[in-house]
Design a protein around this motif. Sequence first.
Motif, PDB file in Angstrom:
ATOM      1  N   ASN A 184      27.143 -32.026  24.992  1.00 24.77           N
ATOM      2  CA  ASN A 184      25.964 -31.708  24.192  1.00 24.77           C
ATOM      3  C   ASN A 184      25.105 -30.618  24.827  1.00 24.77           C
ATOM      4  O   ASN A 184      24.150 -30.140  24.203  1.00 24.77           O
ATOM      5  N   HIS A 185      25.445 -30.241  26.064  1.00 22.58           N
ATOM      6  CA  HIS A 185      24.613 -29.292  26.800  1.00 22.58           C
ATOM      7  C   HIS A 185      25.379 -28.081  27.329  1.00 22.58           C
ATOM      8  O   HIS A 185      24.767 -27.027  27.545  1.00 22.58           O
ATOM      9  N   VAL A 186      26.679 -28.227  27.559  1.00 23.56           N
ATOM     10  CA  VAL A 186      27.481 -27.139  28.112  1.00 23.56           C
ATOM     11  C   VAL A 186      28.819 -27.075  27.390  1.00 23.56           C
ATOM     12  O   VAL A 186      29.247 -28.045  26.752  1.00 23.56           O
ATOM     13  N   SER A 187      29.470 -25.928  27.481  1.00 25.28           N
ATOM     14  CA  SER A 187      30.824 -25.824  26.933  1.00 25.28           C
ATOM     15  C   SER A 187      31.792 -26.382  27.969  1.00 25.28           C
ATOM     16  O   SER A 187      31.932 -25.854  29.067  1.00 25.28           O
ATOM     17  N   ILE A 188      32.432 -27.489  27.640  1.00 24.16           N
ATOM     18  CA  ILE A 188      33.242 -28.216  28.614  1.00 24.16           C
ATOM     19  C   ILE A 188      34.657 -28.409  28.105  1.00 24.16           C
ATOM     20  O   ILE A 188      34.881 -28.681  26.914  1.00 24.16           O
ATOM     21  N   GLY A 189      35.605 -28.263  28.993  1.00 15.89           N
ATOM     22  CA  GLY A 189      37.009 -28.528  28.695  1.00 15.89           C
ATOM     23  C   GLY A 189      37.500 -29.688  29.540  1.00 15.89           C
ATOM     24  O   GLY A 189      36.898 -30.040  30.572  1.00 15.89           O
ATOM     25  N   HIS A 190      38.583 -30.317  29.112  1.00 16.46           N
ATOM     26  CA  HIS A 190      39.145 -31.481  29.799  1.00 16.46           C
ATOM     27  C   HIS A 190      40.562 -31.120  30.219  1.00 16.46           C
ATOM     28  O   HIS A 190      41.473 -31.082  29.393  1.00 16.46           O
ATOM     29  N   TRP A 191      40.756 -30.828  31.508  1.00 15.17           N
ATOM     30  CA  TRP A 191      42.076 -30.447  32.018  1.00 15.17           C
ATOM     31  C   TRP A 191      42.782 -31.686  32.550  1.00 15.17           C
ATOM     32  O   TRP A 191      42.231 -32.433  33.357  1.00 15.17           O
TER      33      TRP A 191
END
Length: 249
Positions: free
Chosen positions: A29-36
């Motif tokens: 909700n606050h940053v652009s995040i990816g899940h590796w």
Amino acid sequence: MFKNPDVLWLNTNPYLRRFNLPIIKYLSNHVSIGHWEYDITPDENSALHTAVELLREYIIVIKKPVHLVGHSTDGLLGLLLSRQYPELVKSLTLLGVGVNPEVDWVNYYYQIRKNLPCSREVALAKVAKCLFNYQNHYYQRAFVNLLDKALLYTISPHSIYEEKEILKGGITNPMMVCGSEDDLVVSRALLAQWQPYLKSEDELFVVAKGGHFFHYTCPQLTGEKIINFMTMKSVKSCNYKLSSEVNHQ
């Protein structure tokens, strides 16, 4: 999840993935995040070095350095990559990783097996109680089964025959170390011993209560601290560039 994220959450064990989801949801909700993710098969040996290289290749595809976040062995993976390829990393956030970065719940399990004359199931029950602090004994079977499967997929450097040591210390990039006062695997003392290795822009954050999976029990508080760390001036001012050699691999 973003295809070109600024933050990359690391996960190497499918059976422990669920404990990352609340804080990933908060961070998204606050940053652009990816899940590796890196999933090994039960037939593979522990492969930290392989995971480091695959993570390196993925970040190169993103074509920009990222903020890495990882819990326990996943944090160790981020630490190793940050040491070998600092140009790929904006910052590193370690959750439940002590000054001896190889110490994880797998190591804790093998210590029990070596020091106590007990079966695999009894040892896993002791580890489950330590990790999850459940009060209802009906949960014991579920947690023992969970850890039993998680052991098959771990890339922890330890086995019942050998315990490996990894060099103490941090990285050249900004780093945040997070933990919990009541974590029985990575104790407050192990967290405090990070202090001599921390740079001026690094940060140590410890919650009062939450156990080894404090990021699961305290996702908002931990998430707020991570976001504040990533956006502070010393991190924002870092302008790491991918070298031409890396870009063209």
